[in-house]
Design an enzyme around this catalytic site. Structure first.
Site, PDB file in Angstrom:
ATOM      1  N   GLU A   1     -15.943  -4.187  16.405  1.00  0.00           N
ATOM      2  CA  GLU A   1     -14.632  -3.564  16.188  1.00  0.00           C
ATOM      3  C   GLU A   1     -13.542  -4.227  17.026  1.00  0.00           C
ATOM      4  O   GLU A   1     -12.425  -4.416  16.564  1.00  0.00           O
ATOM      5  CB  GLU A   1     -14.691  -2.067  16.489  1.00  0.00           C
ATOM      6  CG  GLU A   1     -15.515  -1.270  15.478  1.00  0.00           C
ATOM      7  CD  GLU A   1     -14.994  -1.390  14.058  1.00  0.00           C
ATOM      8  OE1 GLU A   1     -13.816  -1.736  13.864  1.00  0.00           O
ATOM      9  OE2 GLU A   1     -15.778  -1.151  13.126  1.00  0.00           O
TER      10      GLU A   1
ATOM     11  N   CYS B   1      -8.375  -3.343  -3.743  1.00  0.00           N
ATOM     12  CA  CYS B   1      -6.984  -2.971  -3.460  1.00  0.00           C
ATOM     13  C   CYS B   1      -6.397  -3.981  -2.470  1.00  0.00           C
ATOM     14  O   CYS B   1      -5.999  -3.653  -1.362  1.00  0.00           O
ATOM     15  CB  CYS B   1      -6.935  -1.554  -2.905  1.00  0.00           C
ATOM     16  SG  CYS B   1      -5.320  -0.763  -3.015  1.00  0.00           S
TER      17      CYS B   1
ATOM     18  N   CYS C   1      -6.562  -3.504 -10.138  1.00  0.00           N
ATOM     19  CA  CYS C   1      -6.572  -2.091 -10.543  1.00  0.00           C
ATOM     20  C   CYS C   1      -7.544  -1.796 -11.689  1.00  0.00           C
ATOM     21  O   CYS C   1      -8.189  -0.740 -11.680  1.00  0.00           O
ATOM     22  CB  CYS C   1      -5.164  -1.639 -10.897  1.00  0.00           C
ATOM     23  SG  CYS C   1      -4.023  -1.715  -9.490  1.00  0.00           S
TER      24      CYS C   1
ATOM     25  N   CYS D   1     -10.782  -0.801 -10.325  1.00  0.00           N
ATOM     26  CA  CYS D   1     -10.790   0.193  -9.257  1.00  0.00           C
ATOM     27  C   CYS D   1     -11.473   1.494  -9.692  1.00  0.00           C
ATOM     28  O   CYS D   1     -11.118   2.074 -10.725  1.00  0.00           O
ATOM     29  CB  CYS D   1      -9.360   0.493  -8.805  1.00  0.00           C
ATOM     30  SG  CYS D   1      -9.301   1.681  -7.449  1.00  0.00           S
TER      31      CYS D   1
ATOM     32  N   CYS E   1      -4.779   7.396  -8.340  1.00  0.00           N
ATOM     33  CA  CYS E   1      -3.740   6.592  -7.692  1.00  0.00           C
ATOM     34  C   CYS E   1      -2.376   6.872  -8.292  1.00  0.00           C
ATOM     35  O   CYS E   1      -2.212   6.891  -9.514  1.00  0.00           O
ATOM     36  CB  CYS E   1      -4.072   5.103  -7.818  1.00  0.00           C
ATOM     37  SG  CYS E   1      -2.971   4.041  -6.859  1.00  0.00           S
TER      38      CYS E   1
END
Length: 344
Positions: free
Chosen positions: A39, A194, A201, A204, A210
């Site tokens: 991270e 995205c 799209c 998706c 959305c």
DNA sequence: AAGCCGGGGGT
DNA sequence: ACCCCAGGCTT
């Protein structure tokens, strides 16, 4: 997004990620130390760049005690080339805190994890959700873009108000159980479908939820500040088989660079290159100069065979390799000057 | 709220 | 040439 549709959203997201999610090394462990390493490395740094550093880091510092016991110079050397070197110093300090104040046991609550240096809200929640499966929200580059489009958010995502909307939605979407899988799926969707430029799209899994009208125009961001030009002069000083280097005290703190040169000579530089640095474009010029009488406290002679063992920032590392290669080629041809204008 | 901190990848 | 990136800290 309507709150009642969140369960359907989660199911669609999960089904998609089971088939298309990324297989990344830090997802194959629940070791909080290894996950923290990933991270911190991933802050403002792309996955593809981190992969090799992550593997090498865990080889050199396999656990928190090994890292805590390492020297600052070894830690910086392992981070060399990744940038944002405060991350390495913070990670090193965090390891010492865990060993000295937590008896080597990694803290398990996001509140405790966040007290570690270099760990903010995102990183604390990420470690807690991925290592301990805590049901906590995450908002970073991928999810921020995804959530901003879901909301058709007309606020800048780097504004306080925009951030509040994103964290609020991320919190609302959370499942009670298996939040780590859910959060990974959100990131994957942002990273693979995205995307910043032209989102895919049609592919998706959550397009029905959305509300973005012009998804390619989202998210809104503050315009970037303009680039400023800078020129920096340094010395190339060789003696026998050694090179004089200087340990930086400001930018690149703790790393080794060519000695700074306040008054550049009139002669042409041995080396010139350019590199970007936050909102600057720096011209790096390195001149051949004579060895100084005395040596500053932060300077040292380094044998050519040992330069790869010390931490240098990328622009100086590249310049050094180039100069050494030119020097080697030059001595074979018995020439004395090797002017190199690498102006890009 | 804004500025600062690196470097490489992608287009 | 840009823009982007599993952010956090300081001012």
């Amino acid at each position: 997004m309507i709150i009642s549709s969140f369960p359907k959203f989660r199911r669609a997201l999960l089904a998609w990620s089971a088939a298309h999610g990324r297989d990344l090394p830090w997802r194959r462990t629940r070791d909080p130390y290894a996950i923290l390493v990933s991270e911190i490395m991933l802050q403002q740094t792309q996955v593809a760049t981190v992969l090799s550093y992550y593997r090498e880091w865990l080889r050199r510092f396999p656990d928190v005690r090994t890292l805590a016991a390492a020297s600052a110079s070894d830690v910086l050397h392992a981070w060399q080339g990744l940038g944002y070197y405060a991350r390495a110093r913070n990670l090193h300090a965090a390891a010492k805190i865990i060993v000295e104040q937590h008896r080597g046991t990694f803290p398990t609550s996001a509140e405790e994890i966040r007290k570690l240096p270099g760990v903010g809200r995102y990183t604390a929640n990420a470690v807690a959700t991925f290592a301990f499966d805590h049901s906590l929200p995450i908002v970073e580059a991928n999810t921020a873009r995804l959530l901003a489009r879901l909301l058709n958010l007309q606020l800048r995502i780097d504004s306080t108000a925009g951030q509040q909307h994103l964290w609020s939605l991320a919190t609302g979407l959370l499942p009670r159980h298996n939040a780590g899988t859910h959060n990974s799926a959100l990131m994957d969707l942002g990273a693979l479908i995205c995307t910043p430029g032209q989102p895919n799209c049609p592919a998706c899994p959550v397009r029905e939820f959305c509300t973005a009208v012009h998804p390619a125009k989202l998210p809104l961001k503050k315009p970037r500040t303009e680039l400023k030009q800078l020129t920096e002069h340094h010395s190339y000083i060789r003696r026998n088989g050694s090179i004089l280097l200087e340990q930086s005290t400001d930018r690149w703190r703790g790393m080794w660079i060519f000695p700074r040169l306040a008054n550049p000579p009139a002669a042409a530089p041995l080396h010139q290159s350019h590199f970007p640095f936050t909102h600057h474009r720096v011209a790096l010029r390195i001149f051949k100069t004579k060895a100084p009488r005395g040596m500053a406290a932060n300077q040292k002679w380094t044998k050519v065979e040992e330069v790869e063992q010390i931490a240098m920032p990328s622009p100086h590392r590249r310049a050094l390799r180039e100069l050494l290669a030119a020097s080697a080629a030059g001595s074979c041809r018995n020439t004395s000057s090797y002017v190199n204008f690498n102006t890009r």
